[in-house]
Design a protein around this motif. Structure first.
Motif, short mmCIF file in Angstrom:
data_model
loop_
_atom_site.label_atom_id
_atom_site.label_comp_id
_atom_site.label_asym_id
_atom_site.label_seq_id
_atom_site.Cartn_x
_atom_site.Cartn_y
_atom_site.Cartn_z
N UNK A 242 0.99 -1.28 0.07
CA UNK A 242 0.05 0.01 0.09
C UNK A 242 0.83 1.08 -0.02
N UNK A 243 1.78 1.35 0.91
CA UNK A 243 2.68 2.57 0.77
C UNK A 243 3.60 2.64 -0.23
N UNK A 244 3.95 1.52 -0.86
CA UNK A 244 4.95 1.84 -1.99
C UNK A 244 4.00 2.06 -3.18
N UNK A 245 2.69 1.88 -3.21
CA UNK A 245 1.92 2.30 -4.19
C UNK A 245 1.52 3.63 -4.29
N UNK A 246 1.31 4.13 -3.10
CA UNK A 246 0.84 5.69 -3.24
C UNK A 246 2.29 6.51 -3.22
#
Length: 370
Positions: A242-246
């Motif tokens: 999730x953090x990598x995507x955003x």
């Protein structure tokens, strides 16, 4: 509603919102800058942005919505919730930043330039039908004539290959030194998943930094072409993916999927808070497995409870995108590689999922209030 009427409604809404006050500081949500960019549309819909702060109780947005809904002339209230970027000035009054705030993402707008919109489908826990929603939203949009891609970002449990019945390996295309993977195509949707690259039954054993690298490859080193929408099927939780995507791309928004029971909505609430803390727009909540209609007697059974997703949406002040009934053909279609919106497009579940797709498009094609 004419301009004079809209102005009158806007003044009444602003006055009503000044009665909504922070329980600790006593400051109202208008003077502190939490409520921003209010507007009234011709149909009586009131829209505004709510800049939720770290020390705000979760009820503050709900109180603002309730206050606006009571105003004469207001037919509907839409609120876009966000947190200010790191380093942005806080509203006047007390401020107690909590430990663990995530720095504002710095996405690369040129990573996939041919894609108009990117949405993620996420949840707080596994087993709620997140991939089912992602797959059927993608196929619904494709069947409506849009150019659609689906990226399976669930590295540890990639289900997209099974749900589309695909076992082919992607081709590598392009000149030497500039090669890209070519996505597969099924039911009009362009697909990419780590499952296409692994042998059947092979586990993906890797740490967080490797997940970030794979996601970046799937975004920037896949020949997606020109797309109207790229749907990203996220893994459950609030972790590395999730953090990598955003922090890699700028999402148009996130669709949160839950089942009605409290054990699911509690986890999804944490997922919503995570996306809010990274300044990522939450488009709304989908309640999956909302009820089972017995095919023999027609009796409805609330196997996982009732209306938990709707209550979660009301609690957080975000939109409720719809509920999807629990149907055996949905599971059968997922196992057989034929999404329900393709195999039985007029079934209650398929109609509900198509309605969710329409709701999502209606939101991402209208910019969020700023």
């Amino acid at each position: 509603m004419n301009p004079t009427e809209r102005d009158a409604v806007l003044r009444r809404v602003a006055a009503a919102l000044t009665s909504v006050r922070h329980p600790d500081t006593g400051d109202d949500v208008v003077s502190t800058g939490r409520v921003r960019e209010m507007e009234v549309l011709d149909d009586g819909t009131v829209r505004f942005k709510f800049a939720l702060q770290a020390d705000d109780p979760g009820t503050l947005v709900r109180q603002a919505r309730a206050a606006a809904e009571k105003v004469e002339g207001v037919h509907k209230v839409k609120i876009d919730i966000s947190l200010p970027a790191a380093g942005a000035p806080q509203p006047r009054g007390k401020s107690h930043p909590r430990a663990g705030n995530v720095p504002a993402p710095t996405p690369n707008p040129n990573l996939i330039p041919g894609v108009r919109h990117i949405i993620a489908v996420s949840s707080g826990k596994g087993g709620v039908g997140k991939s089912t929603v992602a797959v059927n939203v993608a196929t619904s949009l494709a069947r409506a004539g849009r150019r659609v891609g689906l990226l399976d970002a669930d590295i540890y449990g990639p289900n997209v290959p099974t749900m589309f019945g695909e076992k082919r390996k992607p081709r590598v295309i392009g000149d030497k030194g500039a090669e890209k993977m070519e996505p597969l195509d099924a039911y009009g949707v362009r697909l990419m998943s780590l499952g296409f690259l692994l042998d059947e039954g092979q586990a993906a054993i890797m740490r967080g930094p490797m997940i970030a690298g794979i996601l970046k490859q799937f975004l920037g080193e896949v020949e997606w072409g020109e797309l109207d929408v790229l749907v990203v099927d996220m893994p459950p939780g609030t972790g590395d993916a999730q953090l990598s995507l955003v922090q890699t791309i700028r999402l148009d928004g996130v669709v949160m999927v839950t089942t009605p029971q409290d054990v699911s909505t509690g986890d999804v609430l944490r997922g919503i808070r995570m996306f809010e803390r990274t300044n990522t727009r939450v488009l709304g909540v989908v309640e999956n497995m909302s009820g089972f209609i017995c095919p023999c007697c027609g009796q409805r059974y609330e196997i996982f409870g009732r209306a938990g997703g709707r209550r979660l949406a009301e609690q957080t002040g975000i939109d409720f995108l719809g509920e999807v009934p629990l149907e055996i053909p949905v599971r059968e279609g997922g196992d057989a590689g034929i999404p329900i919106t393709v195999s039985q497009p007029e079934s209650p579940a398929a109609l509900a999922l198509r309605a969710v797709a329409d709701e999502v498009m209606a939101r991402i094609e209208v910019p969020a209030a700023v």
